[in-house]
Write an enzyme that holds these catalytic residues in place. Structure first.
Site, mmCIF file in Angstrom:
data_model
loop_
_atom_site.group_PDB
_atom_site.id
_atom_site.type_symbol
_atom_site.label_atom_id
_atom_site.label_comp_id
_atom_site.label_asym_id
_atom_site.label_seq_id
_atom_site.Cartn_x
_atom_site.Cartn_y
_atom_site.Cartn_z
ATOM 1 N N HIS A 156 1.572 4.263 -2.809
ATOM 2 C CA HIS A 156 1.721 5.767 -2.835
ATOM 3 C C HIS A 156 2.848 6.444 -3.454
ATOM 4 C CE1 HIS A 156 -1.828 6.608 -0.315
ATOM 5 N NE2 HIS A 156 -1.416 6.089 1.000
ATOM 6 N N GLU A 175 -6.102 6.878 -1.024
ATOM 7 C CA GLU A 175 -6.030 5.565 -0.052
ATOM 8 C C GLU A 175 -6.632 4.398 -0.621
ATOM 9 O OE1 GLU A 175 -4.217 5.653 2.423
ATOM 10 O OE2 GLU A 175 -3.671 7.650 2.445
ATOM 11 N N HIS A 202 0.898 -1.371 0.012
ATOM 12 C CA HIS A 202 0.014 0.030 0.039
ATOM 13 C C HIS A 202 0.822 1.308 -0.181
ATOM 14 C CE1 HIS A 202 -3.491 2.350 1.688
ATOM 15 N NE2 HIS A 202 -2.607 3.090 1.930
ATOM 16 N N GLU A 203 1.710 1.286 0.799
ATOM 17 C CA GLU A 203 2.710 2.362 0.953
ATOM 18 C C GLU A 203 3.801 2.668 -0.300
ATOM 19 O OE1 GLU A 203 2.067 4.768 3.151
ATOM 20 O OE2 GLU A 203 0.901 3.592 4.336
#
Length: 343
Positions: free
Chosen positions: A138, A185, A134-135
């Protein structure tokens, strides 16, 4: 960077563009920002208000940097996520002693990841792999850079609070950026799924973020029903309260993220990506803002049509009514213009 083989067989996505997994509302904003000549230069000058060097030194001095000899298991997860998403560099990752379950990707020139110990203790390896992916998502999308704008404007808004209209204008922009960030997100959740390729692990992680580590006391189907109940709300007043509750949140609620990732994982878009059919990075420069805006508008329209939220239903009715009225006005203006030409 040396490309290392992941710890187990997972599909890798050579040349994948972040457009492959970005939520349409997030993607349209990013494509628009990327298309503005000199925007990154201006943003980086603005970001000079925050010292990335000082920030990195703070984590270097007060936390643990993962690597082959520190938190090696987590380092392997970062390496694997970079490998699977075909990211050129392995982002730095720091572990911070903090019981709050949280993670973030920050920085502009060389973004890095921060994981709180509370999150490491809460999640198992596959759930944590989703968070790391997930990061990394980003960073691959450029969110760490563009989110800097939100930090700057929030700070600027506080400084302009004494002006009669200055803070209102900044506040309106911030609200818009926060809505974009919540969609970002959802994009990063999709990247986390692509990195780990275990939708059950993603669901477990989101349930734990909502209810803590006692997973045996929770039920996937019950949590999904909870998401549907939240969507339906009770009446228009509840829908308005949900909207107001979200205004100061950087993330959508866990039940919303759970429902969104479940829907995406079961849909054709995820299947196409897993089969190797996805946008490539070498096509990013030719992506059209108008196409992405249309896709974003369609995504919002579809979500409005699918939701059972009565507040959204009222907004949809108002929007449809306004669109109909506008159409009538344009039609009348067209007829008048035609009559003048005939006369």
């Amino acid at each position: 960077m040396t490309k290392n083989t992941p710890d187990r067989a997972r599909t890798r996505f050579p040349g994948i563009s972040s457009r492959a997994y970005e939520h349409p509302a997030d993607r349209s904003a990013l494509v628009a920002l990327r298309s503005l000549t000199g925007f990154d230069t201006v943003l980086r000058r603005l970001s000079g208000m925050f010292s990335e060097r000082a920030l990195r030194l703070m984590f270097l001095g007060g936390s643990v940097r993962v690597g082959d000899d520190q938190f090696r298991n987590i380092h392997d997860m970062v390496r694997d996520a970079a490998y699977i998403l075909d990211f050129d560099e392995i982002p730095e990752l720091y572990v911070v002693q903090d019981p709050t379950p949280n993670a973030m990707a920050i920085g502009t020139d060389k973004p890095f990841i921060v994981l709180n110990t509370g999150l490491i203790e809460l999640l198992d390896d596959e759930e944590l792999r989703y968070v790391v992916g997930h990061e990394v998502g980003h960073i691959l999308s450029g969110h760490a850079v563009y989110r800097t704008m939100l930090l700057i404007l929030t700070s600027l808004g506080a400084r302009l609070a004494w002006l009669p209209l200055g803070n209102i204008a900044i506040g309106a922009i911030v609200i818009g950026l926060q809505e974009w960030q919540r969609k970002a997100e959802l994009s990063a959740d999709r990247a986390g799924l692509l990195a780990g390729q275990d939708v059950d692990a993603v669901k477990r992680a989101l349930m734990k973020m909502a209810g803590g580590p006692q997973l045996t006391e929770m039920n996937v189907e019950a949590f999904h029903r909870q998401a549907r109940e939240y969507d339906a709300a009770g009446d228009v007043r509840d829908g308005l309260l949900k909207f107001l509750n979200l205004l100061q949140r950087s993330h959508p609620y866990a039940v919303v993220r759970f429902a969104e990732i479940d829907k995406w994982a079961g849909g054709p878009e995820y299947r196409r990506i897993m089969a190797g059919d996805y946008p490539r990075r070498d096509g990013d420069s030719s992506a059209k803002v108008t196409d992405e805006i249309r896709n974003a508008a369609k995504a919002y329209r579809d979500s409005w049509n699918e939701t059972a939220d009565p507040f959204v239903g009222k907004l949809r009715d108002i929007a449809d009514g306004a669109a109909g009225l506008a159409g009538d006005l344009f039609a009348r203006a067209g007829r008048r213009g035609q009559n003048r030409e005939d006369n």
